[in-house]
Design a protein around this motif. Structure first.
Motif, PDB file in Angstrom:
ATOM      1  N   ARG A 153       0.834  -1.202   0.000  1.00 19.85           N
ATOM      2  CA  ARG A 153       0.000   0.000   0.000  1.00 19.85           C
ATOM      3  C   ARG A 153       0.868   1.251   0.000  1.00 19.85           C
ATOM      4  N   GLU A 154       0.438   2.233  -0.768  1.00 19.13           N
ATOM      5  CA  GLU A 154       1.155   3.497  -0.834  1.00 19.13           C
ATOM      6  C   GLU A 154       0.977   4.254   0.473  1.00 19.13           C
ATOM      7  N   ARG A 155       2.077   4.729   1.010  1.00 18.40           N
ATOM      8  CA  ARG A 155       2.019   5.467   2.268  1.00 18.40           C
ATOM      9  C   ARG A 155       1.217   6.751   2.083  1.00 18.40           C
ATOM     10  N   GLY A 156       0.344   7.006   2.988  1.00 17.21           N
ATOM     11  CA  GLY A 156      -0.464   8.227   2.942  1.00 17.21           C
ATOM     12  C   GLY A 156      -1.799   8.018   2.261  1.00 17.21           C
ATOM     13  N   THR A 157      -1.783   7.508   1.026  1.00 15.52           N
ATOM     14  CA  THR A 157      -3.038   7.340   0.288  1.00 15.52           C
ATOM     15  C   THR A 157      -3.681   5.970   0.503  1.00 15.52           C
ATOM     16  N   GLY A 158      -2.871   4.961   0.776  1.00 18.93           N
ATOM     17  CA  GLY A 158      -3.407   3.616   0.935  1.00 18.93           C
ATOM     18  C   GLY A 158      -3.684   2.919  -0.374  1.00 18.93           C
ATOM     19  N   TYR A 159      -3.315   3.548  -1.503  1.00 21.34           N
ATOM     20  CA  TYR A 159      -3.540   2.924  -2.803  1.00 21.34           C
ATOM     21  C   TYR A 159      -2.662   1.677  -2.954  1.00 21.34           C
ATOM     22  N   ARG A 160      -3.211   0.705  -3.673  1.00 25.33           N
ATOM     23  CA  ARG A 160      -2.430  -0.500  -3.964  1.00 25.33           C
ATOM     24  C   ARG A 160      -1.312  -0.149  -4.948  1.00 25.33           C
ATOM     25  N   LEU A 161      -0.143  -0.694  -4.685  1.00 22.14           N
ATOM     26  CA  LEU A 161       0.990  -0.532  -5.581  1.00 22.14           C
ATOM     27  C   LEU A 161       1.506  -1.918  -5.964  1.00 22.14           C
ATOM     28  N   PHE A 162       1.560  -2.175  -7.262  1.00 27.54           N
ATOM     29  CA  PHE A 162       2.005  -3.459  -7.778  1.00 27.54           C
ATOM     30  C   PHE A 162       3.413  -3.311  -8.326  1.00 27.54           C
ATOM     31  N   GLY A 163       4.367  -4.013  -7.709  1.00 29.18           N
ATOM     32  CA  GLY A 163       5.743  -4.001  -8.185  1.00 29.18           C
ATOM     33  C   GLY A 163       5.943  -4.985  -9.317  1.00 29.18           C
ATOM     34  N   PRO A 164       7.184  -5.075  -9.860  1.00 20.84           N
ATOM     35  CA  PRO A 164       7.453  -5.967 -10.992  1.00 20.84           C
ATOM     36  C   PRO A 164       7.026  -7.417 -10.757  1.00 20.84           C
ATOM     37  N   GLU A 165       7.274  -7.944  -9.564  1.00 20.75           N
ATOM     38  CA  GLU A 165       6.883  -9.335  -9.300  1.00 20.75           C
ATOM     39  C   GLU A 165       5.363  -9.474  -9.236  1.00 20.75           C
ATOM     40  N   ASP A 166       4.694  -8.483  -8.668  1.00 20.68           N
ATOM     41  CA  ASP A 166       3.225  -8.510  -8.634  1.00 20.68           C
ATOM     42  C   ASP A 166       2.655  -8.473 -10.050  1.00 20.68           C
ATOM     43  N   ILE A 167       3.276  -7.655 -10.895  1.00 21.65           N
ATOM     44  CA  ILE A 167       2.816  -7.542 -12.289  1.00 21.65           C
ATOM     45  C   ILE A 167       3.015  -8.869 -13.018  1.00 21.65           C
ATOM     46  N   ARG A 168       4.174  -9.496 -12.796  1.00 19.28           N
ATOM     47  CA  ARG A 168       4.417 -10.817 -13.390  1.00 19.28           C
ATOM     48  C   ARG A 168       3.361 -11.816 -12.928  1.00 19.28           C
ATOM     49  N   ASP A 169       3.073 -11.819 -11.612  1.00 19.55           N
ATOM     50  CA  ASP A 169       2.096 -12.761 -11.072  1.00 19.55           C
ATOM     51  C   ASP A 169       0.704 -12.502 -11.644  1.00 19.55           C
ATOM     52  N   ALA A 170       0.354 -11.227 -11.791  1.00 17.74           N
ATOM     53  CA  ALA A 170      -0.962 -10.896 -12.348  1.00 17.74           C
ATOM     54  C   ALA A 170      -1.082 -11.391 -13.787  1.00 17.74           C
ATOM     55  N   ARG A 171      -0.013 -11.261 -14.557  1.00 14.50           N
ATOM     56  CA  ARG A 171      -0.025 -11.759 -15.933  1.00 14.50           C
ATOM     57  C   ARG A 171      -0.195 -13.286 -15.950  1.00 14.50           C
ATOM     58  N   ILE A 172       0.499 -13.959 -15.045  1.00 10.60           N
ATOM     59  CA  ILE A 172       0.386 -15.414 -14.958  1.00 10.60           C
ATOM     60  C   ILE A 172      -1.041 -15.814 -14.606  1.00 10.60           C
ATOM     61  N   ILE A 173      -1.609 -15.143 -13.625  1.00  9.84           N
ATOM     62  CA  ILE A 173      -2.983 -15.453 -13.212  1.00  9.84           C
ATOM     63  C   ILE A 173      -3.942 -15.243 -14.378  1.00  9.84           C
ATOM     64  N   HIS A 174      -3.784 -14.122 -15.050  1.00 11.86           N
ATOM     65  CA  HIS A 174      -4.673 -13.808 -16.179  1.00 11.86           C
ATOM     66  C   HIS A 174      -4.564 -14.878 -17.269  1.00 11.86           C
ATOM     67  N   THR A 175      -3.337 -15.288 -17.577  1.00 10.77           N
ATOM     68  CA  THR A 175      -3.133 -16.298 -18.616  1.00 10.77           C
ATOM     69  C   THR A 175      -3.767 -17.627 -18.224  1.00 10.77           C
ATOM     70  N   LEU A 176      -3.556 -18.038 -16.991  1.00 13.43           N
ATOM     71  CA  LEU A 176      -4.081 -19.328 -16.550  1.00 13.43           C
ATOM     72  C   LEU A 176      -5.595 -19.289 -16.357  1.00 13.43           C
ATOM     73  N   ARG A 177      -6.116 -18.159 -15.911  1.00 17.54           N
ATOM     74  CA  ARG A 177      -7.580 -18.049 -15.776  1.00 17.54           C
ATOM     75  C   ARG A 177      -8.245 -18.119 -17.150  1.00 17.54           C
ATOM     76  N   ALA A 178      -7.582 -17.554 -18.155  1.00 20.74           N
ATOM     77  CA  ALA A 178      -8.123 -17.621 -19.510  1.00 20.74           C
ATOM     78  C   ALA A 178      -8.157 -19.052 -20.029  1.00 20.74           C
ATOM     79  N   SER A 179      -7.307 -19.922 -19.446  1.00 25.06           N
ATOM     80  CA  SER A 179      -7.287 -21.342 -19.802  1.00 25.06           C
ATOM     81  C   SER A 179      -8.121 -22.169 -18.833  1.00 25.06           C
ATOM     82  N   HIS A 180      -8.949 -21.473 -18.046  1.00 20.48           N
ATOM     83  CA  HIS A 180      -9.914 -22.103 -17.143  1.00 20.48           C
ATOM     84  C   HIS A 180      -9.271 -22.802 -15.942  1.00 20.48           C
TER      85      HIS A 180
END
Length: 245
Positions: A153-180
């Motif tokens: 979480r971003e300090r002060g605002t509380g917004y979610r911040l996705f770093g490089p590893e989070d972005i990689r994981d999100a891409r993996i999840i998206h790819t695998l979810r698309a394959s059911h």
């Protein structure tokens, strides 16, 4: 108990390659059948105790100490069904691990077939990441709630911040979810990838786990056979009048 069968603690320890204290410990754990004592209080062991110790050691090697103790206590109590149920549960757990390993490998191979993902540096907020991989922001929140993503979480605002590893994981999840793929199938892929640090390392880790599981299963099979021999010995200790005699 015949004179031939009468063994002192030290005698039994020598026969099975243990210390006298280990013999006493196994007795306290309930691994051994009841141990009679002389009028002066000395333990008197016999062939049945030797067979029990030899069986326990193979069971412990195959199934681990806790399961081996559970099995031997059940046998001691005359609960053969309970002993076999503990063995069945151990094999079922190994089967689940093998299925999970196969699913992880299959999912990773499906992901790898899509080619390399372009690298991203820096942090992205939830809307930016959603646009990058082509999903709704709500999907990212669902994945986070399922424990697949853990953005800081971003300090002060509380917004979610996705770093490089989070972005990689999100891409993996998206790819695998698309394959059911289900969340429970995706989680091991992410766990293995995070632990290994990369695709080739992940493949090597899966291969090593496969070899280790196969070796353990062989030990479990050997232990199950030794348990069968011990149960047969208890039923026909002299080897006489048995169905196969």
């Amino acid at each position: 108990m015949s004179a031939r069968e009468r063994l002192r603690t030290v005698d039994l320890a020598r026969l099975v390659g243990l210390s006298t204290q280990q013999i006493r410990n196994y007795e306290d754990l309930g691994v051994l059948p009841d141990v009679p004592r002389t009028e002066s209080g000395y333990r008197v062991f016999g062939d049945v105790h030797r067979e029990a110790l030899l069986a326990y050691r193979v069971l412990a090697e195959g199934y681990g100490g806790p399961v081996a103790q559970q099995v031997m206590r059940a046998v001691r109590a005359g609960d053969e069904a309970g002993a076999l149920a503990a063995v069945d549960a151990a094999h079922a757990a190994a089967h689940e691990q093998r299925c999970a390993l196969a699913a992880t490998r299959q999912a990773w191979e499906a992901l790898a077939g899509g080619g390399e993902l372009p690298p991203v540096t820096g942090d992205l907020r939830v809307g930016e990441l959603a646009r990058l991989i082509g999903v709704r922001a709500s999907a990212l929140r669902v994945w986070e709630a399922a424990g697949l993503l853990a953005p800081r979480r971003e300090r002060g605002t509380g917004y979610r911040l996705f770093g490089p590893e989070d972005i990689r994981d999100a891409r993996i999840i998206h790819t695998l979810r698309a394959s059911h793929y289900l969340f429970r199938q995706i989680r091991p892929v992410l766990d293995e990838l995070r632990a290994s640090g990369g695709g080739e390392a992940l493949r090597a880790a899966l291969d090593e786990r496969d070899r280790a599981l196969t070796a353990r299963t062989r030990l479990m099979l050997r232990a199950a056979g030794r348990l069968d021999e011990y149960l047969a010995y208890l039923a026909y200790p002299a080897g006489l009048n048995s169905p196969s005699a």
